[in-house]
Design an enzyme around this catalytic site. Sequence first.
Site, PDB file in Angstrom:
ATOM      1  N   ASP A   1      14.807   3.615  -2.921  1.00 17.74           N
ATOM      2  CA  ASP A   1      14.425   2.219  -2.707  1.00 17.74           C
ATOM      3  C   ASP A   1      13.008   2.003  -3.252  1.00 17.74           C
ATOM      4  O   ASP A   1      12.127   2.840  -3.069  1.00 17.74           O
ATOM      5  CB  ASP A   1      14.491   1.865  -1.217  1.00 17.74           C
TER       6      ASP A   1
ATOM      7  N   ASN B   1      23.067  -4.386   5.425  1.00 21.06           N
ATOM      8  CA  ASN B   1      22.700  -5.757   5.741  1.00 21.06           C
ATOM      9  C   ASN B   1      23.698  -6.684   5.065  1.00 21.06           C
ATOM     10  O   ASN B   1      23.982  -6.525   3.877  1.00 21.06           O
ATOM     11  CB  ASN B   1      21.284  -6.064   5.238  1.00 21.06           C
TER      12      ASN B   1
ATOM     13  N   HIS C   1      25.523  -2.492  -0.792  1.00 18.23           N
ATOM     14  CA  HIS C   1      24.776  -1.227  -0.742  1.00 18.23           C
ATOM     15  C   HIS C   1      24.569  -0.814   0.711  1.00 18.23           C
ATOM     16  O   HIS C   1      24.543  -1.649   1.609  1.00 18.23           O
ATOM     17  CB  HIS C   1      23.421  -1.354  -1.443  1.00 18.23           C
TER      18      HIS C   1
ATOM     19  N   HIS D   1      21.807   1.368   3.018  1.00 17.25           N
ATOM     20  CA  HIS D   1      20.514   2.048   3.081  1.00 17.25           C
ATOM     21  C   HIS D   1      20.714   3.379   3.801  1.00 17.25           C
ATOM     22  O   HIS D   1      21.378   3.426   4.847  1.00 17.25           O
ATOM     23  CB  HIS D   1      19.508   1.234   3.904  1.00 17.25           C
TER      24      HIS D   1
HETATM   25  P1  5GP Z   1      18.811  -5.610   1.367  1.00 19.14           P
HETATM   26  O1  5GP Z   1      17.617  -6.369   1.862  1.00 19.14           O
HETATM   27  O2  5GP Z   1      19.655  -6.462   0.432  1.00 19.14           O
HETATM   28  O3  5GP Z   1      19.606  -4.953   2.444  1.00 19.14           O
HETATM   29  O4  5GP Z   1      18.224  -4.410   0.535  1.00 19.14           O
HETATM   30  C1  5GP Z   1      17.784  -4.515  -0.777  1.00 19.14           C
HETATM   31  C2  5GP Z   1      16.875  -3.358  -1.043  1.00 19.14           C
HETATM   32  O5  5GP Z   1      16.724  -3.231  -2.434  1.00 19.14           O
HETATM   33  C3  5GP Z   1      15.468  -3.533  -0.463  1.00 19.14           C
HETATM   34  O6  5GP Z   1      15.186  -2.463   0.428  1.00 19.14           O
HETATM   35  C4  5GP Z   1      14.560  -3.517  -1.692  1.00 19.14           C
HETATM   36  O7  5GP Z   1      13.353  -2.814  -1.477  1.00 19.14           O
HETATM   37  C5  5GP Z   1      15.429  -2.825  -2.726  1.00 19.14           C
HETATM   38  N1  5GP Z   1      15.186  -3.249  -4.092  1.00 19.14           N
HETATM   39  C6  5GP Z   1      15.053  -4.532  -4.547  1.00 19.14           C
HETATM   40  N2  5GP Z   1      14.854  -4.536  -5.871  1.00 19.14           N
HETATM   41  C7  5GP Z   1      14.869  -3.237  -6.276  1.00 19.14           C
HETATM   42  C8  5GP Z   1      14.715  -2.609  -7.547  1.00 19.14           C
HETATM   43  O8  5GP Z   1      14.533  -3.233  -8.589  1.00 19.14           O
HETATM   44  N3  5GP Z   1      14.791  -1.246  -7.564  1.00 19.14           N
HETATM   45  C9  5GP Z   1      14.999  -0.513  -6.436  1.00 19.14           C
HETATM   46  N4  5GP Z   1      15.052   0.816  -6.562  1.00 19.14           N
HETATM   47  N5  5GP Z   1      15.153  -1.079  -5.217  1.00 19.14           N
HETATM   48  C10 5GP Z   1      15.080  -2.426  -5.136  1.00 19.14           C
END
Ligand code: 5GP
Length: 113
Positions: A29, A86, A99, A101
């Site tokens: 992440d 999420n 995805h 985590h």
């Molecule tokens: P969500 O909030 O949708 O459950 O999680 C999205 C995750 O993707 C977040 O933890 C954020 O830090 C990560 N993320 C967003 N953009 C990028 C990116 O360009 N590269 C990587 N490696 N992680 C990302």
Amino acid sequence: MSCIFCKIVSGDIPSKKIYEDENILVIEDINPQALIHVLIITKEHIKSANHLTKENIDVIGKMFLAAKVVAKQMNIDESGYRLINNCGTDGGQSVNHLHIHLLGGEKLGENLR
Ligand code: 5GP
Ligand code: ZN
């Protein structure tokens, strides 16, 4: 195509790859919330858990198996870890591509919210 994770899967956006197979990509992440924080991403664009169909049952199992493999690879299989999905606005989903985590490497808080 505007999806960040699709661009990561295709290699258009660079990422730190931890694990990859035919269906799954696991990356670090970009904004880690624990000592270990990786994302288990489907290669196929599925918007969220709320958009799953019976056709996706296989890939869901593969995501959990990839989590197990990565936990072992990162040496946190015994100490333990947390898997989080999420879903949607109230669930805190910010990237609309399915995805999970995987967080670990330290004792995590007990709150679920
Ligand atoms: P969500 O909030 O949708 O459950 O999680 C999205 C995750 O993707 C977040 O933890 C954020 O830090 C990560 N993320 C967003 N953009 C990028 C990116 O360009 N590269 C990587 N490696 N992680 C990302
Ligand atoms: Zn996508």
